[in-house]
Motif scaffolding. Structure first.
Motif, PDB file in Angstrom:
ATOM      1  N   ILE A   1       0.703  -1.273   0.155  1.00 57.33           N
ATOM      2  CA  ILE A   1      -0.127   0.061   0.079  1.00 57.33           C
ATOM      3  C   ILE A   1       0.881   1.244   0.055  1.00 57.33           C
ATOM      4  O   ILE A   1       1.960   1.202   0.718  1.00 57.33           O
ATOM      5  CB  ILE A   1      -1.035  -0.017   1.246  1.00 57.33           C
ATOM      6  CG1 ILE A   1      -2.048   1.137   1.142  1.00 57.33           C
ATOM      7  CG2 ILE A   1      -0.053   0.129   2.525  1.00 57.33           C
ATOM      8  CD1 ILE A   1      -3.071   1.006   2.180  1.00 57.33           C
ATOM      9  N   GLY A   2       0.481   2.280  -0.768  1.00 54.16           N
ATOM     10  CA  GLY A   2       1.139   3.595  -0.762  1.00 54.16           C
ATOM     11  C   GLY A   2       0.174   4.726  -1.187  1.00 54.16           C
ATOM     12  O   GLY A   2      -1.063   4.581  -1.340  1.00 54.16           O
ATOM     13  N   LEU A   3       0.734   5.979  -1.309  1.00 52.77           N
ATOM     14  CA  LEU A   3      -0.136   7.097  -1.934  1.00 52.77           C
ATOM     15  C   LEU A   3      -0.083   7.112  -3.132  1.00 52.77           C
ATOM     16  O   LEU A   3       0.746   6.661  -3.876  1.00 52.77           O
ATOM     17  CB  LEU A   3       0.889   8.319  -1.241  1.00 52.77           C
ATOM     18  CG  LEU A   3       0.883   8.438   0.221  1.00 52.77           C
ATOM     19  CD1 LEU A   3       1.817   9.829   0.523  1.00 52.77           C
ATOM     20  CD2 LEU A   3      -0.420   8.779   0.879  1.00 52.77           C
ATOM     21  N   CYS A   4      -1.185   7.228  -3.600  1.00 53.43           N
ATOM     22  CA  CYS A   4      -1.560   7.080  -5.055  1.00 53.43           C
ATOM     23  C   CYS A   4      -0.583   8.056  -5.989  1.00 53.43           C
ATOM     24  O   CYS A   4      -0.829   9.369  -5.376  1.00 53.43           O
ATOM     25  CB  CYS A   4      -3.050   7.252  -5.465  1.00 53.43           C
ATOM     26  SG  CYS A   4      -3.321   6.923  -7.242  1.00 53.43           S
ATOM     27  N   PRO A   5      -0.018   7.782  -7.099  1.00 48.24           N
ATOM     28  CA  PRO A   5       0.680   8.759  -7.773  1.00 48.24           C
ATOM     29  C   PRO A   5      -0.105   9.466  -8.696  1.00 48.24           C
ATOM     30  O   PRO A   5       0.259  10.515  -9.411  1.00 48.24           O
ATOM     31  CB  PRO A   5       1.728   7.960  -8.498  1.00 48.24           C
ATOM     32  CG  PRO A   5       0.759   6.707  -8.712  1.00 48.24           C
ATOM     33  CD  PRO A   5       0.110   6.164  -7.493  1.00 48.24           C
ATOM     34  N   PHE A   6      -1.525   9.291  -8.784  1.00 46.25           N
ATOM     35  CA  PHE A   6      -2.139   9.770  -9.875  1.00 46.25           C
ATOM     36  C   PHE A   6      -3.326  10.843  -9.279  1.00 46.25           C
ATOM     37  O   PHE A   6      -3.992  11.502 -10.237  1.00 46.25           O
ATOM     38  CB  PHE A   6      -3.160   8.779 -10.419  1.00 46.25           C
ATOM     39  CG  PHE A   6      -2.223   7.624 -11.084  1.00 46.25           C
ATOM     40  CD1 PHE A   6      -1.383   7.908 -12.119  1.00 46.25           C
ATOM     41  CD2 PHE A   6      -2.598   6.311 -10.672  1.00 46.25           C
ATOM     42  CE1 PHE A   6      -0.339   6.822 -12.470  1.00 46.25           C
ATOM     43  CE2 PHE A   6      -1.660   5.443 -11.328  1.00 46.25           C
ATOM     44  CZ  PHE A   6      -0.819   5.598 -12.325  1.00 46.25           C
ATOM     45  N   HIS A   7      -3.508  11.060  -8.097  1.00 44.03           N
ATOM     46  CA  HIS A   7      -4.147  11.884  -7.483  1.00 44.03           C
ATOM     47  C   HIS A   7      -3.546  12.450  -6.179  1.00 44.03           C
ATOM     48  O   HIS A   7      -2.912  11.514  -5.548  1.00 44.03           O
ATOM     49  CB  HIS A   7      -5.654  11.827  -7.279  1.00 44.03           C
ATOM     50  CG  HIS A   7      -6.004  10.826  -6.231  1.00 44.03           C
ATOM     51  ND1 HIS A   7      -5.622   9.678  -6.171  1.00 44.03           N
ATOM     52  CD2 HIS A   7      -6.696  11.216  -4.931  1.00 44.03           C
ATOM     53  CE1 HIS A   7      -6.210   9.041  -4.934  1.00 44.03           C
ATOM     54  NE2 HIS A   7      -6.599  10.067  -4.354  1.00 44.03           N
ATOM     55  N   GLY A   8      -3.593  13.526  -5.568  1.00 41.84           N
ATOM     56  CA  GLY A   8      -3.185  13.776  -4.116  1.00 41.84           C
ATOM     57  C   GLY A   8      -3.955  13.347  -3.162  1.00 41.84           C
ATOM     58  O   GLY A   8      -5.312  13.611  -3.072  1.00 41.84           O
TER      59      GLY A   8
ATOM     60  N   LYS B   1      -3.529  12.105   1.316  1.00 38.71           N
ATOM     61  CA  LYS B   1      -2.520  12.048   2.462  1.00 38.71           C
ATOM     62  C   LYS B   1      -2.462  10.698   3.042  1.00 38.71           C
ATOM     63  O   LYS B   1      -1.684  10.403   3.993  1.00 38.71           O
ATOM     64  CB  LYS B   1      -3.148  13.186   3.558  1.00 38.71           C
ATOM     65  CG  LYS B   1      -2.781  14.616   2.993  1.00 38.71           C
ATOM     66  CD  LYS B   1      -3.200  15.769   4.098  1.00 38.71           C
ATOM     67  CE  LYS B   1      -2.871  17.168   3.421  1.00 38.71           C
ATOM     68  NZ  LYS B   1      -3.026  18.231   4.339  1.00 38.71           N
ATOM     69  N   THR B   2      -3.825  10.069   2.983  1.00 39.75           N
ATOM     70  CA  THR B   2      -3.947   8.751   3.516  1.00 39.75           C
ATOM     71  C   THR B   2      -3.957   7.727   2.197  1.00 39.75           C
ATOM     72  O   THR B   2      -4.602   7.710   1.426  1.00 39.75           O
ATOM     73  CB  THR B   2      -5.066   8.414   4.285  1.00 39.75           C
ATOM     74  OG1 THR B   2      -5.463   9.539   5.293  1.00 39.75           O
ATOM     75  CG2 THR B   2      -5.585   7.180   4.774  1.00 39.75           C
TER      76      THR B   2
ATOM     77  N   CYS C   1      -6.420   1.821  -7.031  1.00 45.26           N
ATOM     78  CA  CYS C   1      -6.729   2.721  -6.046  1.00 45.26           C
ATOM     79  C   CYS C   1      -8.048   3.110  -5.789  1.00 45.26           C
ATOM     80  O   CYS C   1      -8.823   3.421  -6.574  1.00 45.26           O
ATOM     81  CB  CYS C   1      -6.028   4.175  -6.602  1.00 45.26           C
ATOM     82  SG  CYS C   1      -6.370   5.661  -5.579  1.00 45.26           S
ATOM     83  N   PHE C   2      -8.516   3.057  -4.351  1.00 44.27           N
ATOM     84  CA  PHE C   2      -9.574   3.105  -4.205  1.00 44.27           C
ATOM     85  C   PHE C   2     -10.202   4.590  -3.754  1.00 44.27           C
ATOM     86  O   PHE C   2     -11.292   4.782  -3.540  1.00 44.27           O
ATOM     87  CB  PHE C   2      -9.865   2.413  -2.604  1.00 44.27           C
ATOM     88  CG  PHE C   2      -9.692   0.885  -2.532  1.00 44.27           C
ATOM     89  CD1 PHE C   2     -10.956   0.112  -2.978  1.00 44.27           C
ATOM     90  CD2 PHE C   2      -8.540   0.256  -2.564  1.00 44.27           C
ATOM     91  CE1 PHE C   2     -10.754  -1.236  -3.015  1.00 44.27           C
ATOM     92  CE2 PHE C   2      -8.346  -0.906  -2.470  1.00 44.27           C
ATOM     93  CZ  PHE C   2      -9.443  -1.902  -2.903  1.00 44.27           C
ATOM     94  N   GLY C   3      -9.362   5.571  -3.934  1.00 45.08           N
ATOM     95  CA  GLY C   3      -9.647   6.801  -4.115  1.00 45.08           C
ATOM     96  C   GLY C   3     -10.063   7.491  -5.544  1.00 45.08           C
ATOM     97  O   GLY C   3     -11.127   7.965  -5.520  1.00 45.08           O
TER      98      GLY C   3
END
Length: 597
Positions: free
Chosen positions: A35-42, A44-45, A59-61
């Motif tokens: 798991i990590g921070l998505c590179p396609f949208h900003g 913080k979680t 990416c679930f975001g």
């Protein structure tokens, strides 16, 4: 340009999805996923997940989803053919530029032919008393035979050829599939497999791509496999992979054994995570394939010299591939046993016990290095130390490499201590008499490390004794190892050494030595080299005495629990004499100043 699914799968398998994404995203392992921070949208979680075994990220975001090719396309702004070419170069895969609809049709024809051959071999098995008797003697049930589509190749040179030709398949296609052999000097093609039990070999999708054959007669080769073809590269597949993979993923355990019959016996006994290489040593591609489903597959080879060699070759091939969280474990069967015979004689529980006793790869590597090593002279000990450092150097990942180096060197120093080496035979220094029971070994270790920080020349002059230190605290142990590896410590002053250790990531451990009690003690010292050496030896002597008494307690327990064991008797009384000798030395110390505590 179109490429076959096989080529694209090969590229994905070789580059690894996690490796591709980790170049742009800081990933942390969570269970089976990363798991990590998505590179396609900003964000913080972290909501960006990578699943290596399934081969996709999501990416679930923002809903971004894809495979290695899609990730490269999206992050580098290139199209699909460019992404394929880029990753193919990295993976060392040659892209066939001649792939076209005709090639796809030819592969489809090969799949159809091999499926027909599998069915034909299965039909022949029903009419082959010899093959049936063999499988029955090996304890295989009808259900196992059917589940793995076992078959029989008759003795006739043309039975398969004629049977498939009657179904409309050409002789040329049968030759290309590896079912027939065309003599180099001319003449009619003949069946490759004759008088053999047949084991279908499938690809990762479960399609038959080749066969293995076990001879029942006097043929020189007991087992033979299909040659490599458009569909079959033996170093990239595992026997029974398509049947075992779901069970491996669910159980989080993969078991690698040597042969086809071993796999069948284990599956029949309920150990459905078993697979096998295809007649060769475990390859790099096969190891990567296993890691897609399980982090630490277990290699379980026969307990003979050939099995040990096979396991050792697998370890050598795996070393450069190791990365955080992914390794191998090793389980050896009793001498003269294979999974089939062990289960037949002692039951499946005996096999499970062997699997449960599997050791980590670092232990297997260590055992292999010291098994036949002569360790009687300083030169032989130095040679072993060099081999250990060389082995660790084969590991590509720097983090794993550093941990292997520490682990192997820790084993080296423990072996050196237990061998009764020169450092263990040195005279105990004064100053411990009458106080040993009240002194804290953990504090003694901290004082020794603090002495090295204050007097860096000790790291060079006392490197052997520094290596003998047994430090259970991981942070301080890593600090100790860093001091040993600092080859130029003798030329550094205190500030330079501390700065170098902090840069290597040992700042927290250095701070733990900067206590009021320790620093007050060091400030009261006479800092001449002679006195620093005496102080070092006094504290090291206490730790040696503590370790020696612990050995004596363990030997006493062994002596009591194994009465009549001559080796245990000799060890207990030898340690008893050493403790008595050391206590006499501590009671009558040389005439030198004792350091104030």
């Amino acid at each position: 340009m179109a490429w076959s699914d096989g080529i694209l799968d090969d590229i994905r398998r070789r580059v690894g999805l996690v490796d591709v994404i980790a170049r742009r995203v800081k990933l942390e392992k969570r269970g089976r996923e990363y798991i990590g921070l998505c590179p396609f949208h900003g964000e913080k979680t972290p909501s960006f997940t990578v699943n290596e075994s399934k081969g996709f990220y999501h990416c679930f975001g923002c809903g971004a989803h894809g495979d290695a090719f899609g990730f490269v396309m999206r992050t580098q702004g290139i199209d699909f053919p460019e992404a394929v070419k880029l990753l193919a170069r990295e993976a060392g895969v040659t892209l066939r530029s001649d792939f076209d609809p005709q090639e796809r049709q030819k592969k489809s024809g090969l799949y159809t032919l091999l499926a027909a051959a599998q069915a034909w071999f299965q039909t022949q098995l029903n009419n082959a008393d010899g093959a049936g008797d063999y499988l029955n003697r090996r304890g295989l049930t009808a259900q196992t035979i059917n589940n793995f589509h076992l078959g029989w190749a008759p003795q006739s040179r043309h039975a398969l050829r004629d049977g498939l030709r009657d179904q409309g398949f050409s002789e040329e296609l049968m030759i290309e599939a590896g079912l027939l052999i065309k003599p180099e000097g001319g003449g009619a093609a003949y069946d490759r497999f004759r008088n053999r039990v047949m084991f279908p070999i499938t690809d990762v999708q479960g399609k038959t791509v080749a066969f293995g054959g076990r001879a029942l007669g006097t043929e020189k080769a007991k087992y033979i496999n299909s040659p490599e073809t458009r569909l079959f590269q033996k170093s990239r597949l595992l026997y029974a992979w398509s049947q075992s993979r779901p069970h491996i993923y669910q159980a989080k355990q993969g078991l690698v054994v040597e042969g086809y019959m071993d796999v069948l016996a284990l599956h029949q006994a309920g150990l459905t995570t078993a697979v096998a290489p295809l007649g060769t040593a475990l390859s790099e591609d096969q190891i990567r394939l296993l890691w897609k489903a399980v982090d630490e597959p277990i290699l379980c080879f026969d307990g003979d010299s050939a099995g040990v060699r096979a396991a050792t070759r697998a370890a050598e091939r795996a070393l450069p591939l190791l990365r955080p969280g992914q390794s191998l474990r090793f389980a050896m069967l009793p001498s003269g046993a294979d999974p089939d015979s062990l289960i037949a004689r002692q039951g499946v529980e005996a096999m499970k016990e062997c699997v449960a006793a599997a050791v980590p790869m670092v232990d297997w590597v260590w055992r292999g290095l010291v098994a036949d090593a002569r360790l009687e002279t300083p030169e032989q000990w130095a040679a072993l130390k060099r081999r250990l450092q060389k082995i660790a150097g084969h590991i590509t990942d720097s983090g794993v490499r550093d941990e292997y180096r520490r682990a192997l060197m820790d084993r080296f120093w423990r072996l050196r201590r237990s061998s009764g080496g020169q450092a263990n035979r040195q005279t105990m220094p004064p100053g411990a008499s009458g106080r040993s029971s009240r002194r804290d070994p953990h504090l003694e270790v901290k004082i020794l490390l603090a002495l090295v920080l204050s007097h860096p020349w000790l790291a060079t002059e006392m490197s052997e004794e520094l290596g003998f230190l047994d430090i259970p605290d991981p942070g301080l142990d890593h600090l100790r190892q860093a001091m040993i590896e600092c080859s130029d410590c003798g030329q550094l002053d205190k500030a330079d050494l501390i700065r170098q250790l902090i840069e290597q990531g040992h700042g927290t451990a250095v701070e733990r030595l900067d206590t009021v009690r320790i620093q007050s003690y060091l400030k009261r010292m006479d800092n001449t080299r002679h006195n620093v050496r005496q102080t070092w030896q006094e504290h090291m002597g206490f730790l040696r005495q503590t370790a020696l008494r612990a050995e004596l307690r363990a030997a006493g327990a062994a002596f009591a629990n194994h009465f009549g064991d001559h080796a245990a008797d000799r060890r207990f009384w030898a340690l008893k004499r050493r403790v008595q000798e050391e206590e006499k030395k501590l009671a009558n110390p040389p005439d030198c100043a004792d350091q104030e505590r």
